[in-house]
Design an enzyme around this catalytic site. Structure first.
Site, PDB file in Angstrom:
ATOM      1  N   SER A  25       0.822  -1.227   0.000  1.00  0.00           N
ATOM      2  CA  SER A  25       0.000   0.000   0.000  1.00  0.00           C
ATOM      3  C   SER A  25       0.848   1.266   0.000  1.00  0.00           C
ATOM      4  CB  SER A  25      -0.921   0.077   1.214  1.00  0.00           C
ATOM      5  OG  SER A  25      -1.018  -1.096   1.893  1.00  0.00           O
ATOM      6  N   GLY A  53       1.872  -0.390   8.854  1.00  0.00           N
ATOM      7  CA  GLY A  53       2.677   0.831   8.956  1.00  0.00           C
ATOM      8  C   GLY A  53       3.334   1.320   7.674  1.00  0.00           C
ATOM      9  N   SER A  54       2.927   0.808   6.507  1.00  0.00           N
ATOM     10  CA  SER A  54       3.647   1.260   5.306  1.00  0.00           C
ATOM     11  C   SER A  54       3.350   2.732   4.992  1.00  0.00           C
ATOM     12  CB  SER A  54       3.354   0.365   4.098  1.00  0.00           C
ATOM     13  OG  SER A  54       2.130   0.666   3.515  1.00  0.00           O
ATOM     14  N   TRP A  55       2.137   3.210   5.290  1.00  0.00           N
ATOM     15  CA  TRP A  55       1.864   4.641   5.054  1.00  0.00           C
ATOM     16  C   TRP A  55       2.650   5.491   6.054  1.00  0.00           C
ATOM     17  CZ3 TRP A  55      -3.654   6.362   3.192  1.00  0.00           C
ATOM     18  CH2 TRP A  55      -3.957   5.686   2.003  1.00  0.00           C
ATOM     19  N   ASP A  85      -3.997   2.924  15.287  1.00  0.00           N
ATOM     20  CA  ASP A  85      -4.617   1.666  14.842  1.00  0.00           C
ATOM     21  C   ASP A  85      -5.100   0.902  16.073  1.00  0.00           C
ATOM     22  OD1 ASP A  85      -4.340   0.022  11.904  1.00  0.00           O
ATOM     23  OD2 ASP A  85      -4.926  -1.184  13.642  1.00  0.00           O
ATOM     24  N   ASP A 101      -9.176   3.205  18.892  1.00  0.00           N
ATOM     25  CA  ASP A 101     -10.226   3.164  17.875  1.00  0.00           C
ATOM     26  C   ASP A 101     -10.385   4.570  17.299  1.00  0.00           C
ATOM     27  OD1 ASP A 101     -12.618   3.091  16.485  1.00  0.00           O
ATOM     28  OD2 ASP A 101     -13.600   1.776  17.945  1.00  0.00           O
ATOM     29  N   ASP A 126      -6.409   4.741   5.621  1.00  0.00           N
ATOM     30  CA  ASP A 126      -6.458   3.575   4.728  1.00  0.00           C
ATOM     31  C   ASP A 126      -7.449   2.543   5.272  1.00  0.00           C
ATOM     32  OD1 ASP A 126      -5.779   1.963   2.626  1.00  0.00           O
ATOM     33  OD2 ASP A 126      -3.940   1.202   3.525  1.00  0.00           O
ATOM     34  N   LYS A 150     -17.815  16.499   0.988  1.00  0.00           N
ATOM     35  CA  LYS A 150     -17.935  17.638   0.066  1.00  0.00           C
ATOM     36  C   LYS A 150     -18.447  18.884   0.783  1.00  0.00           C
ATOM     37  CE  LYS A 150     -17.830  19.093  -4.312  1.00  0.00           C
ATOM     38  NZ  LYS A 150     -16.810  20.081  -4.415  1.00  0.00           N
TER      39      LYS A 150
HETATM   40  N1  SAM Z   1      -2.232   1.842   5.687  1.00  0.00           N
HETATM   41  C1  SAM Z   1      -1.760   0.622   6.315  1.00  0.00           C
HETATM   42  C2  SAM Z   1      -0.372   0.342   5.799  1.00  0.00           C
HETATM   43  O1  SAM Z   1       0.021   0.971   4.822  1.00  0.00           O
HETATM   44  O2  SAM Z   1       0.335  -0.472   6.393  1.00  0.00           O
HETATM   45  C3  SAM Z   1      -2.691  -0.531   6.059  1.00  0.00           C
HETATM   46  C4  SAM Z   1      -4.030  -0.370   6.769  1.00  0.00           C
HETATM   47  S1  SAM Z   1      -5.017  -1.824   6.808  1.00  0.00           S
HETATM   48  C5  SAM Z   1      -5.624  -1.867   5.175  1.00  0.00           C
HETATM   49  C6  SAM Z   1      -6.424  -1.323   7.717  1.00  0.00           C
HETATM   50  C7  SAM Z   1      -6.164  -1.147   9.208  1.00  0.00           C
HETATM   51  O3  SAM Z   1      -7.315  -0.512   9.743  1.00  0.00           O
HETATM   52  C8  SAM Z   1      -6.005  -2.422  10.020  1.00  0.00           C
HETATM   53  O4  SAM Z   1      -4.721  -2.458  10.607  1.00  0.00           O
HETATM   54  C9  SAM Z   1      -7.090  -2.313  11.124  1.00  0.00           C
HETATM   55  O5  SAM Z   1      -6.632  -2.731  12.403  1.00  0.00           O
HETATM   56  C10 SAM Z   1      -7.352  -0.819  11.127  1.00  0.00           C
HETATM   57  N2  SAM Z   1      -8.667  -0.415  11.659  1.00  0.00           N
HETATM   58  C11 SAM Z   1      -9.903  -0.829  11.260  1.00  0.00           C
HETATM   59  N3  SAM Z   1     -10.862  -0.225  11.990  1.00  0.00           N
HETATM   60  C12 SAM Z   1     -10.228   0.600  12.868  1.00  0.00           C
HETATM   61  C13 SAM Z   1     -10.684   1.495  13.879  1.00  0.00           C
HETATM   62  N4  SAM Z   1     -11.984   1.666  14.129  1.00  0.00           N
HETATM   63  N5  SAM Z   1      -9.764   2.189  14.584  1.00  0.00           N
HETATM   64  C14 SAM Z   1      -8.444   2.030  14.341  1.00  0.00           C
HETATM   65  N6  SAM Z   1      -7.952   1.200  13.376  1.00  0.00           N
HETATM   66  C15 SAM Z   1      -8.820   0.488  12.653  1.00  0.00           C
END
Ligand code: SAM
Length: 285
Positions: A25, A53-55, A85, A101, A126, A150
C-alpha cells in the site's frame, strides 16, 4: 501459493520488499502524492488505520527523515506524525503511535494533545467503512459519506493509484482545502455523522446551497494517478534471476505484530494437531 509466485503475480508486493516497505500500500500513498502533492508544507499529520505501517513509513521517509537530516534542523522544526490503529505496530522513526479506535473521541483527544492543541495539516486514512453486503445500502452509505466530505472541502476527487488493481473497486478520496460551513461547530460533528447512513438522514443533510440538483449537481472527478507507464498491478512480470539462474524471494519487511487473524491461525494450527489443542485455546481469555 508460494512467495515467488506472488512476487511474479504482484509486482508491487515484490517491489515493497525490495524497497523496505511493510506493505504494498505504500505505493498507493506515494502515487497519490505524485498527483496531488499532499506532503507540501505539512508539519502535523495523522495516519488513521495505520498498521502494519507502510503509510507511516512513507510519512517518515517523506517528512520526518528529510527534516531531521537537514543541516540546520531544530527539534522544534521536526514534523509530528501520529499513527493510530486498533493493532500495535513495530516502531517507525519519527512516528508516534496511538493504539486505539479512530471512532472514539478519546483517541481524537490524544492526537490533539500530541499536537499541543494544533490542527493537522494532513490526515491520511487507509481504513474502509464496514459494508453490510447489501449493495444498494452500501452504495448509499458511501455516497452519503462522500457528500458529507464535500460539505467540508472545496475539492473532492476520487483517486485510483496505479498500484491499486483495476480488478478491485478500491479508490481513495482526496479532499483538499478544508473549509467547513459557516458557523459550523466541531462539537456538532457527531450530529451530522449520525445522519449519514440513515436513509431519512438524506433529507436532513444541509444541501441548502442547492449544489445537489439540476445544473448544480455534484460530480466527483475520478482520476488515475501514478506514472501511467509504470508497473501495472494486474499484470505478471518475469522474476529477476541471479547469475546462476535462480530467484531468491525476500521475506516480508515487517509482518504485523499482533494481527486480528493471529488467533484464527493458531486455532487452525491447533486443529491440525487434534482437538486437544482447540480445547486448550478455547480456555484462553
Ligand atoms: N495503511 C496501512 C499500511 O500501509 O500499512 C494498512 C491499513 S489496513 C488496510 C487497515 C487497518 O485498519 C487495520 O490495521 C485495522 O486494524 C485498522 N482499523 C480498522 N478499523 C479501525 C478502527 N476503528 N480504529 C483504528 N484502526 C482500525
Amino acid at each position: 501459493m508460494g512467495k515467488a509466485s506472488r512476487d511474479k503475480r504482484d509486482i508491487y508486493y515484490r517491489k515493497a520488499k525490495e524497497e523496505g516497505w511493510r506493505a504494498r500500500s505504500a505505493f498507493k500513498l506515494l502515487q497519490i502524492d505524485e498527483e496531488f502533492n499532499i506532503f507540501e508544507g505539512v508539519k502535523r499529520v495523522v495516519d488513521l488505520c495505520a498498521a502494519p505501517g507502510s503509510w507511516s513509513q512513507v510519512l517518515s521517509r517523506k517528512l520526518y527523515l528529510p527534516a531531521k537530516l537537514s543541516p540546520d534542523s531544530k527539534d522544534s522544526d521536526l514534523p509530528l506524525i501520529v499513527a493510530i490503529d486498533l493493532q500495535p505496530m513495530a516502531p517507525i522513526e519519527g512516528v508516534i503511535q496511538v493504539q486505539g479506535d479512530i471512532t472514539n473521541a478519546r483517541t481524537a483527544e490524544t492526537v490533539i494533545r500530541h499536537f499541543d492543541g494544533g490542527k493537522a495539516d494532513l490526515v491520511v486514512c487507509d481504513g474502509a467503512p464496514d459494508v453490510t453486503g447489501l449493495h444498494d445500502m452500501d452504495e448509499f452509505v458511501q455516497s452519503q459519506l462522500i457528500l458529507a466530505l464535500k460539505l467540508f472541502f472545496t475539492e473532492v476527487t476520487f483517486a485510483k493509484p496505479k498500484s491499486s488493481r483495476n480488478s478491485s473497486i478500491e479508490a481513495f478520496v482526496v479532499c483538499e482545502n478544508y473549509s467547513p460551513p459557516e458557523g459550523f461547530n466541531e462539537k456538532d460533528l457527531h450530529r451530522l455523522l449520525e445522519k449519514i447512513g440513515s436513509p431519512s438522514g438524506a433529507d436532513d443533510l444541509d444541501c441548502s446551497s442547492g449544489w445537489l440538483e439540476g445544473p448544480n449537481k455534484v460530480y466527483i472527478p475520478f482520476l488515475a494517478c501514478g506514472d501511467l507507464n509504470g508497473y501495472d498491478s494486474d499484470r505478471s512480470y518475469p522474476l529477476p534471476k541471479s547469475a546462476d539462474g535462480s530467484y531468491q524471494s525476500l521475506d516480508p519487511v515487517q509482518p504485523p505484530i499482533a494481527p486480528p487473524y493471529k488467533r484464527a491461525l493458531e486455532m487452525k494450527k491447533a486443529s491440525s494437531h487434534g482437538t486437544q489443542g482447540l480445547e486448550k485455546l478455547s480456555l484462553d481469555p
